[in-house]
Motif scaffolding. Structure first.
Motif, PDB file in Angstrom:
ATOM      1  N   ILE A 138      11.905   9.532  -9.736  1.00 24.63           N
ATOM      2  CA  ILE A 138      12.081   8.084  -9.609  1.00 24.63           C
ATOM      3  C   ILE A 138      12.518   7.727  -8.196  1.00 24.63           C
ATOM      4  CG2 ILE A 138      13.497   6.121 -10.366  1.00 24.63           C
ATOM      5  CD1 ILE A 138      13.446   7.412 -13.187  1.00 24.63           C
ATOM      6  N   TRP A 139      13.460   8.505  -7.637  1.00 29.18           N
ATOM      7  CA  TRP A 139      13.907   8.262  -6.254  1.00 29.18           C
ATOM      8  C   TRP A 139      12.731   8.372  -5.301  1.00 29.18           C
ATOM      9  CZ3 TRP A 139      13.859  11.551  -1.992  1.00 29.18           C
ATOM     10  CH2 TRP A 139      14.559  11.090  -0.878  1.00 29.18           C
ATOM     11  N   TRP A 140      11.903   9.391  -5.489  1.00 29.74           N
ATOM     12  CA  TRP A 140      10.754   9.590  -4.611  1.00 29.74           C
ATOM     13  C   TRP A 140       9.766   8.426  -4.728  1.00 29.74           C
ATOM     14  CZ3 TRP A 140       9.107  11.479  -0.403  1.00 29.74           C
ATOM     15  CH2 TRP A 140       7.758  11.555  -0.149  1.00 29.74           C
ATOM     16  N   LEU A 141       9.493   7.983  -5.942  1.00 29.50           N
ATOM     17  CA  LEU A 141       8.555   6.883  -6.130  1.00 29.50           C
ATOM     18  C   LEU A 141       9.088   5.573  -5.555  1.00 29.50           C
ATOM     19  CD1 LEU A 141       7.280   7.639  -9.748  1.00 29.50           C
ATOM     20  CD2 LEU A 141       6.038   7.934  -7.592  1.00 29.50           C
ATOM     21  N   GLU A 142      10.390   5.366  -5.624  1.00 28.22           N
ATOM     22  CA  GLU A 142      10.982   4.154  -5.052  1.00 28.22           C
ATOM     23  C   GLU A 142      10.947   4.174  -3.530  1.00 28.22           C
ATOM     24  OE1 GLU A 142      14.905   4.087  -6.661  1.00 28.22           O
ATOM     25  OE2 GLU A 142      14.290   3.114  -8.515  1.00 28.22           O
ATOM     26  N   ASN A 143      11.064   5.355  -2.925  1.00 25.44           N
ATOM     27  CA  ASN A 143      11.176   5.443  -1.478  1.00 25.44           C
ATOM     28  C   ASN A 143       9.900   5.874  -0.767  1.00 25.44           C
ATOM     29  OD1 ASN A 143      14.057   4.817  -0.987  1.00 25.44           O
ATOM     30  ND2 ASN A 143      14.293   6.446  -2.478  1.00 25.44           N
ATOM     31  N   SER A 144       8.874   6.229  -1.509  1.00 25.25           N
ATOM     32  CA  SER A 144       7.642   6.662  -0.857  1.00 25.25           C
ATOM     33  C   SER A 144       6.976   5.564  -0.022  1.00 25.25           C
ATOM     34  CB  SER A 144       6.665   7.253  -1.875  1.00 25.25           C
ATOM     35  OG  SER A 144       6.302   6.306  -2.835  1.00 25.25           O
ATOM     36  N   PRO A 145       7.059   4.264  -0.378  1.00 28.78           N
ATOM     37  CA  PRO A 145       6.470   3.252   0.509  1.00 28.78           C
ATOM     38  C   PRO A 145       7.104   3.244   1.906  1.00 28.78           C
ATOM     39  CG  PRO A 145       6.819   2.309  -1.648  1.00 28.78           C
ATOM     40  CD  PRO A 145       7.476   3.663  -1.652  1.00 28.78           C
ATOM     41  N   ARG A 146       8.407   3.488   2.006  1.00 31.28           N
ATOM     42  CA  ARG A 146       9.050   3.565   3.326  1.00 31.28           C
ATOM     43  C   ARG A 146       8.489   4.730   4.131  1.00 31.28           C
ATOM     44  NH1 ARG A 146      15.202   2.877   1.280  1.00 31.28           N
ATOM     45  NH2 ARG A 146      15.061   0.692   0.728  1.00 31.28           N
ATOM     46  N   TRP A 147       8.342   5.857   3.448  1.00 28.04           N
ATOM     47  CA  TRP A 147       7.818   7.042   4.094  1.00 28.04           C
ATOM     48  C   TRP A 147       6.390   6.799   4.579  1.00 28.04           C
ATOM     49  CZ3 TRP A 147       4.077  10.730   2.350  1.00 28.04           C
ATOM     50  CH2 TRP A 147       4.064  11.909   3.077  1.00 28.04           C
ATOM     51  N   LEU A 148       5.571   6.191   3.722  1.00 25.84           N
ATOM     52  CA  LEU A 148       4.186   5.919   4.093  1.00 25.84           C
ATOM     53  C   LEU A 148       4.080   4.896   5.215  1.00 25.84           C
ATOM     54  CD1 LEU A 148       2.544   5.928   0.551  1.00 25.84           C
ATOM     55  CD2 LEU A 148       2.346   7.673   2.336  1.00 25.84           C
ATOM     56  N   SER A 149       4.940   3.891   5.238  1.00 28.63           N
ATOM     57  CA  SER A 149       4.886   2.901   6.316  1.00 28.63           C
ATOM     58  C   SER A 149       5.298   3.523   7.644  1.00 28.63           C
ATOM     59  CB  SER A 149       5.755   1.691   5.987  1.00 28.63           C
ATOM     60  OG  SER A 149       7.128   2.006   6.055  1.00 28.63           O
ATOM     61  N   CYS A 150       6.273   4.426   7.623  1.00 30.02           N
ATOM     62  CA  CYS A 150       6.654   5.122   8.854  1.00 30.02           C
ATOM     63  C   CYS A 150       5.513   6.005   9.352  1.00 30.02           C
ATOM     64  CB  CYS A 150       7.909   5.958   8.643  1.00 30.02           C
ATOM     65  SG  CYS A 150       9.427   5.007   8.683  1.00 30.02           S
ATOM     66  N   LEU A 151       4.834   6.678   8.435  1.00 30.72           N
ATOM     67  CA  LEU A 151       3.690   7.502   8.828  1.00 30.72           C
ATOM     68  C   LEU A 151       2.561   6.648   9.406  1.00 30.72           C
ATOM     69  CD1 LEU A 151       3.308  10.217   6.056  1.00 30.72           C
ATOM     70  CD2 LEU A 151       3.937  10.522   8.440  1.00 30.72           C
ATOM     71  N   ALA A 152       2.312   5.503   8.817  1.00 31.38           N
ATOM     72  CA  ALA A 152       1.269   4.611   9.322  1.00 31.38           C
ATOM     73  C   ALA A 152       1.621   4.102  10.715  1.00 31.38           C
ATOM     74  CB  ALA A 152       1.063   3.446   8.359  1.00 31.38           C
ATOM     75  N   GLU A 153       2.874   3.744  10.933  1.00 33.32           N
ATOM     76  CA  GLU A 153       3.321   3.283  12.256  1.00 33.32           C
ATOM     77  C   GLU A 153       3.174   4.399  13.284  1.00 33.32           C
ATOM     78  OE1 GLU A 153       4.546   1.015  15.312  1.00 33.32           O
ATOM     79  OE2 GLU A 153       4.071   0.328  13.300  1.00 33.32           O
ATOM     80  N   HIS A 154       3.511   5.605  12.884  1.00 29.80           N
ATOM     81  CA  HIS A 154       3.372   6.755  13.779  1.00 29.80           C
ATOM     82  C   HIS A 154       1.902   6.972  14.147  1.00 29.80           C
ATOM     83  CE1 HIS A 154       4.109  10.529  15.693  1.00 29.80           C
ATOM     84  NE2 HIS A 154       3.423  11.192  14.789  1.00 29.80           N
ATOM     85  N   GLY A 155       1.021   6.838  13.176  1.00 31.65           N
ATOM     86  CA  GLY A 155      -0.408   6.982  13.435  1.00 31.65           C
ATOM     87  C   GLY A 155      -0.922   5.927  14.395  1.00 31.65           C
ATOM     88  N   ARG A 156      -0.447   4.691  14.245  1.00 31.13           N
ATOM     89  CA  ARG A 156      -0.858   3.623  15.167  1.00 31.13           C
ATOM     90  C   ARG A 156      -0.381   3.908  16.588  1.00 31.13           C
ATOM     91  NH1 ARG A 156       0.044   0.489  10.549  1.00 31.13           N
ATOM     92  NH2 ARG A 156       2.234   0.193  11.038  1.00 31.13           N
ATOM     93  N   CYS A 157       0.841   4.395  16.724  1.00 26.61           N
ATOM     94  CA  CYS A 157       1.364   4.727  18.057  1.00 26.61           C
ATOM     95  C   CYS A 157       0.550   5.844  18.698  1.00 26.61           C
ATOM     96  CB  CYS A 157       2.831   5.131  17.977  1.00 26.61           C
ATOM     97  SG  CYS A 157       3.939   3.793  17.554  1.00 26.61           S
ATOM     98  N   GLN A 158       0.219   6.871  17.915  1.00 25.41           N
ATOM     99  CA  GLN A 158      -0.593   7.965  18.441  1.00 25.41           C
ATOM    100  C   GLN A 158      -1.964   7.463  18.874  1.00 25.41           C
ATOM    101  OE1 GLN A 158      -0.730  10.895  15.330  1.00 25.41           O
ATOM    102  NE2 GLN A 158       0.831  12.142  16.327  1.00 25.41           N
ATOM    103  N   GLN A 159      -2.539   6.601  18.080  1.00 24.02           N
ATOM    104  CA  GLN A 159      -3.861   6.065  18.400  1.00 24.02           C
ATOM    105  C   GLN A 159      -3.822   5.278  19.713  1.00 24.02           C
ATOM    106  OE1 GLN A 159      -5.337   3.285  15.505  1.00 24.02           O
ATOM    107  NE2 GLN A 159      -7.460   3.652  16.064  1.00 24.02           N
ATOM    108  N   GLU A 160      -2.792   4.468  19.918  1.00 23.12           N
ATOM    109  CA  GLU A 160      -2.670   3.699  21.157  1.00 23.12           C
ATOM    110  C   GLU A 160      -2.549   4.612  22.373  1.00 23.12           C
ATOM    111  OE1 GLU A 160       0.583   0.996  20.849  1.00 23.12           O
ATOM    112  OE2 GLU A 160      -0.260  -0.022  19.106  1.00 23.12           O
TER     113      GLU A 160
END
Length: 118
Positions: A6-28
């Motif tokens: 349950i903790w993982w499912l509640e917090n996975s969107p934060r983890w995924l948004s950080c990964l997406a932001e990291h991917g955008r920075c790498q792409q730039e």
């Protein structure tokens, strides 16, 4: 086990948004690096000058990518709350260790960049 899931499912969107932001920075950074390399290679400068400029830029880009990665990890580490069941306090200890080592890594990368600029 259910509490951890349950903790993982509640917090996975934060983890995924950080990964997406990291991917955008790498792409730039990589896009900027590719445009710079093409501009330098098409310039009328001598080959040793072109290679020197490309090497300096590559070093700066590597430092930028490492800094962005460390910054993303520290943000994620700060945002995630402690899991509800951590009897040995391993998660908290790991989180504190990551914060300290991450701050030292960021400071070291900044110093490395300053040294390369001299």
């Amino acid at each position: 086990m259910i509490q951890i899931l349950i903790w993982w499912l509640e917090n996975s969107p934060r983890w995924l948004s950080c990964l997406a932001e990291h991917g955008r920075c790498q792409q730039e950074v990589l896009r900027s690096s590719a445009f710079h390399a093409s501009h330098v290679l098409c310039s009328p400068a001598a080959l040793p000058d072109k290679l020197g400029r490309l090497t300096r830029r590559a070093g700066a880009d590597v430092i930028t990518l490492l800094y962005g990665s460390a910054q993303t990890q520290l943000t994620l580490c700060r945002e995630l709350p402690l899991p509800p069941h951590d009897p040995c306090r391993l998660y908290l200890t790991g989180q504190q260790l990551q914060q300290r080592s991450g701050q030292h890594l960021l400071h070291g990368l900044v110093e490395m960049g300053r040294t390369l600029l001299r």
